[in-house]
Design a protein around this motif. Structure first.
Motif, PDB file in Angstrom:
ATOM      1  N   GLN A   1       0.799  -1.227   0.000  1.00  0.00           N
ATOM      2  CA  GLN A   1       0.000   0.000   0.000  1.00  0.00           C
ATOM      3  C   GLN A   1       0.830   1.274   0.000  1.00  0.00           C
ATOM      4  O   GLN A   1       0.286   2.368   0.046  1.00  0.00           O
ATOM      5  CB  GLN A   1      -0.954   0.006   1.194  1.00  0.00           C
ATOM      6  CG  GLN A   1      -2.036  -1.033   1.097  1.00  0.00           C
ATOM      7  CD  GLN A   1      -2.801  -0.955  -0.207  1.00  0.00           C
ATOM      8  OE1 GLN A   1      -3.306   0.086  -0.579  1.00  0.00           O
ATOM      9  NE2 GLN A   1      -2.859  -2.068  -0.907  1.00  0.00           N
ATOM     10  N   TYR A   2       2.137   1.170  -0.073  1.00  0.00           N
ATOM     11  CA  TYR A   2       2.993   2.358   0.015  1.00  0.00           C
ATOM     12  C   TYR A   2       2.764   3.354  -1.106  1.00  0.00           C
ATOM     13  O   TYR A   2       3.019   4.535  -0.953  1.00  0.00           O
ATOM     14  CB  TYR A   2       4.473   1.951   0.071  1.00  0.00           C
ATOM     15  CG  TYR A   2       4.957   1.236  -1.163  1.00  0.00           C
ATOM     16  CD1 TYR A   2       5.466   1.945  -2.245  1.00  0.00           C
ATOM     17  CD2 TYR A   2       4.901  -0.142  -1.242  1.00  0.00           C
ATOM     18  CE1 TYR A   2       5.892   1.289  -3.380  1.00  0.00           C
ATOM     19  CE2 TYR A   2       5.334  -0.805  -2.371  1.00  0.00           C
ATOM     20  CZ  TYR A   2       5.829  -0.082  -3.435  1.00  0.00           C
ATOM     21  OH  TYR A   2       6.246  -0.728  -4.553  1.00  0.00           O
ATOM     22  N   ASN A   3       2.260   2.929  -2.267  1.00  0.00           N
ATOM     23  CA  ASN A   3       2.057   3.857  -3.385  1.00  0.00           C
ATOM     24  C   ASN A   3       0.607   4.318  -3.521  1.00  0.00           C
ATOM     25  O   ASN A   3       0.255   4.956  -4.485  1.00  0.00           O
ATOM     26  CB  ASN A   3       2.525   3.214  -4.691  1.00  0.00           C
ATOM     27  CG  ASN A   3       1.716   1.992  -5.051  1.00  0.00           C
ATOM     28  OD1 ASN A   3       0.953   1.487  -4.241  1.00  0.00           O
ATOM     29  ND2 ASN A   3       1.895   1.499  -6.259  1.00  0.00           N
ATOM     30  N   ASP A   4      -0.217   4.023  -2.556  1.00  0.00           N
ATOM     31  CA  ASP A   4      -1.624   4.410  -2.587  1.00  0.00           C
ATOM     32  C   ASP A   4      -1.773   5.849  -2.083  1.00  0.00           C
ATOM     33  O   ASP A   4      -0.993   6.289  -1.252  1.00  0.00           O
ATOM     34  CB  ASP A   4      -2.419   3.439  -1.683  1.00  0.00           C
ATOM     35  CG  ASP A   4      -3.901   3.518  -1.943  1.00  0.00           C
ATOM     36  OD1 ASP A   4      -4.539   4.417  -1.358  1.00  0.00           O
ATOM     37  OD2 ASP A   4      -4.405   2.705  -2.711  1.00  0.00           O
ATOM     38  N   PRO A   5      -2.774   6.601  -2.571  1.00  0.00           N
ATOM     39  CA  PRO A   5      -2.963   7.973  -2.079  1.00  0.00           C
ATOM     40  C   PRO A   5      -3.258   8.057  -0.578  1.00  0.00           C
ATOM     41  O   PRO A   5      -2.917   9.038   0.061  1.00  0.00           O
ATOM     42  CB  PRO A   5      -4.164   8.485  -2.879  1.00  0.00           C
ATOM     43  CG  PRO A   5      -4.267   7.604  -4.061  1.00  0.00           C
ATOM     44  CD  PRO A   5      -3.677   6.281  -3.670  1.00  0.00           C
ATOM     45  N   ASP A   6      -3.931   7.068  -0.029  1.00  0.00           N
ATOM     46  CA  ASP A   6      -4.193   7.034   1.411  1.00  0.00           C
ATOM     47  C   ASP A   6      -3.749   5.673   1.967  1.00  0.00           C
ATOM     48  O   ASP A   6      -4.568   4.848   2.336  1.00  0.00           O
ATOM     49  CB  ASP A   6      -5.657   7.326   1.729  1.00  0.00           C
ATOM     50  CG  ASP A   6      -6.621   6.433   0.972  1.00  0.00           C
ATOM     51  OD1 ASP A   6      -6.169   5.673   0.094  1.00  0.00           O
ATOM     52  OD2 ASP A   6      -7.820   6.481   1.259  1.00  0.00           O
ATOM     53  N   PRO A   7      -2.439   5.445   2.035  1.00  0.00           N
ATOM     54  CA  PRO A   7      -1.929   4.105   2.330  1.00  0.00           C
ATOM     55  C   PRO A   7      -2.229   3.594   3.729  1.00  0.00           C
ATOM     56  O   PRO A   7      -2.426   2.397   3.915  1.00  0.00           O
ATOM     57  CB  PRO A   7      -0.424   4.239   2.124  1.00  0.00           C
ATOM     58  CG  PRO A   7      -0.142   5.674   2.363  1.00  0.00           C
ATOM     59  CD  PRO A   7      -1.363   6.403   1.863  1.00  0.00           C
ATOM     60  N   TRP A   8      -2.257   4.460   4.726  1.00  0.00           N
ATOM     61  CA  TRP A   8      -2.398   3.972   6.097  1.00  0.00           C
ATOM     62  C   TRP A   8      -3.746   3.341   6.355  1.00  0.00           C
ATOM     63  O   TRP A   8      -3.840   2.337   7.047  1.00  0.00           O
ATOM     64  CB  TRP A   8      -2.118   5.088   7.095  1.00  0.00           C
ATOM     65  CG  TRP A   8      -0.688   5.487   7.024  1.00  0.00           C
ATOM     66  CD1 TRP A   8      -0.187   6.648   6.528  1.00  0.00           C
ATOM     67  CD2 TRP A   8       0.433   4.692   7.418  1.00  0.00           C
ATOM     68  NE1 TRP A   8       1.172   6.629   6.583  1.00  0.00           N
ATOM     69  CE2 TRP A   8       1.588   5.446   7.140  1.00  0.00           C
ATOM     70  CE3 TRP A   8       0.580   3.437   7.969  1.00  0.00           C
ATOM     71  CZ2 TRP A   8       2.861   4.967   7.401  1.00  0.00           C
ATOM     72  CZ3 TRP A   8       1.853   2.960   8.230  1.00  0.00           C
ATOM     73  CH2 TRP A   8       2.964   3.724   7.951  1.00  0.00           C
ATOM     74  N   ARG A   9      -4.795   3.918   5.806  1.00  0.00           N
ATOM     75  CA  ARG A   9      -6.120   3.339   6.027  1.00  0.00           C
ATOM     76  C   ARG A   9      -6.198   1.933   5.441  1.00  0.00           C
ATOM     77  O   ARG A   9      -6.653   1.001   6.100  1.00  0.00           O
ATOM     78  CB  ARG A   9      -7.182   4.220   5.395  1.00  0.00           C
ATOM     79  CG  ARG A   9      -7.327   5.541   6.084  1.00  0.00           C
ATOM     80  CD  ARG A   9      -8.387   6.371   5.399  1.00  0.00           C
ATOM     81  NE  ARG A   9      -8.377   7.695   5.942  1.00  0.00           N
ATOM     82  CZ  ARG A   9      -8.515   8.774   5.224  1.00  0.00           C
ATOM     83  NH1 ARG A   9      -8.671   8.697   3.926  1.00  0.00           N
ATOM     84  NH2 ARG A   9      -8.507   9.953   5.787  1.00  0.00           N
ATOM     85  N   TRP A  10      -5.771   1.792   4.188  1.00  0.00           N
ATOM     86  CA  TRP A  10      -5.820   0.484   3.550  1.00  0.00           C
ATOM     87  C   TRP A  10      -4.877  -0.499   4.224  1.00  0.00           C
ATOM     88  O   TRP A  10      -5.222  -1.669   4.424  1.00  0.00           O
ATOM     89  CB  TRP A  10      -5.473   0.606   2.065  1.00  0.00           C
ATOM     90  CG  TRP A  10      -6.581   1.168   1.259  1.00  0.00           C
ATOM     91  CD1 TRP A  10      -6.653   2.424   0.728  1.00  0.00           C
ATOM     92  CD2 TRP A  10      -7.801   0.520   0.898  1.00  0.00           C
ATOM     93  NE1 TRP A  10      -7.831   2.586   0.058  1.00  0.00           N
ATOM     94  CE2 TRP A  10      -8.555   1.431   0.143  1.00  0.00           C
ATOM     95  CE3 TRP A  10      -8.317  -0.739   1.142  1.00  0.00           C
ATOM     96  CZ2 TRP A  10      -9.798   1.113  -0.371  1.00  0.00           C
ATOM     97  CZ3 TRP A  10      -9.557  -1.063   0.624  1.00  0.00           C
ATOM     98  CH2 TRP A  10     -10.283  -0.136  -0.125  1.00  0.00           C
ATOM     99  N   ALA A  11      -3.677  -0.057   4.537  1.00  0.00           N
ATOM    100  CA  ALA A  11      -2.698  -0.959   5.157  1.00  0.00           C
ATOM    101  C   ALA A  11      -3.210  -1.491   6.489  1.00  0.00           C
ATOM    102  O   ALA A  11      -3.050  -2.677   6.791  1.00  0.00           O
ATOM    103  CB  ALA A  11      -1.363  -0.245   5.338  1.00  0.00           C
ATOM    104  N   VAL A  12      -3.834  -0.636   7.280  1.00  0.00           N
ATOM    105  CA  VAL A  12      -4.364  -1.078   8.578  1.00  0.00           C
ATOM    106  C   VAL A  12      -5.487  -2.091   8.384  1.00  0.00           C
ATOM    107  O   VAL A  12      -5.529  -3.125   9.065  1.00  0.00           O
ATOM    108  CB  VAL A  12      -4.834   0.132   9.411  1.00  0.00           C
ATOM    109  CG1 VAL A  12      -5.663  -0.303  10.605  1.00  0.00           C
ATOM    110  CG2 VAL A  12      -3.632   0.953   9.868  1.00  0.00           C
ATOM    111  N   LEU A  13      -6.398  -1.828   7.446  1.00  0.00           N
ATOM    112  CA  LEU A  13      -7.502  -2.769   7.220  1.00  0.00           C
ATOM    113  C   LEU A  13      -7.000  -4.107   6.693  1.00  0.00           C
ATOM    114  O   LEU A  13      -7.456  -5.166   7.126  1.00  0.00           O
ATOM    115  CB  LEU A  13      -8.527  -2.164   6.266  1.00  0.00           C
ATOM    116  CG  LEU A  13      -9.325  -0.999   6.842  1.00  0.00           C
ATOM    117  CD1 LEU A  13     -10.250  -0.415   5.798  1.00  0.00           C
ATOM    118  CD2 LEU A  13     -10.116  -1.438   8.057  1.00  0.00           C
TER     119      LEU A  13
END
Length: 77
Positions: free
Chosen positions: A19-31
């Motif tokens: 998820q490091y290249n996603d615009p909102d990586p922390w939300r997706w990475a946590v889920l």
């Protein structure tokens, strides 16, 4: 079922790491990380009730945060 749970835990963990290249990586990475943890606990035959509640709460709060933007998008459509 334990073998499939282990595979899913690995795939969710990989998804969290990518998820490091996603615009909102922390939300997706946590889920994805919570889903990986849930699948890993299921593979290990551990209770999932508290983790499932945390995952549902996280998804629900994120949905609430994004709801206004979704409504605006649908109205423009």
């Amino acid at each position: 079922m334990g073998r499939l749970d282990g595979v899913m835990a690995s795939l969710f963990a990989l998804s969290a790491a990518l998820q490091y290249n996603d615009p909102d990586p922390w939300r997706w990475a946590v889920l994805y990380a919570l889903a990986a943890l849930a699948a890993g606990l299921s593979a290990a035959r551990r209770p999932l009730a508290l983790l499932g509640a945390a995952l549902a709460g996280g998804c629900g709060s994120w949905m609430t945060f994004l709801w206004d933007g979704m409504l605006a998008f649908w109205r423009r459509g």
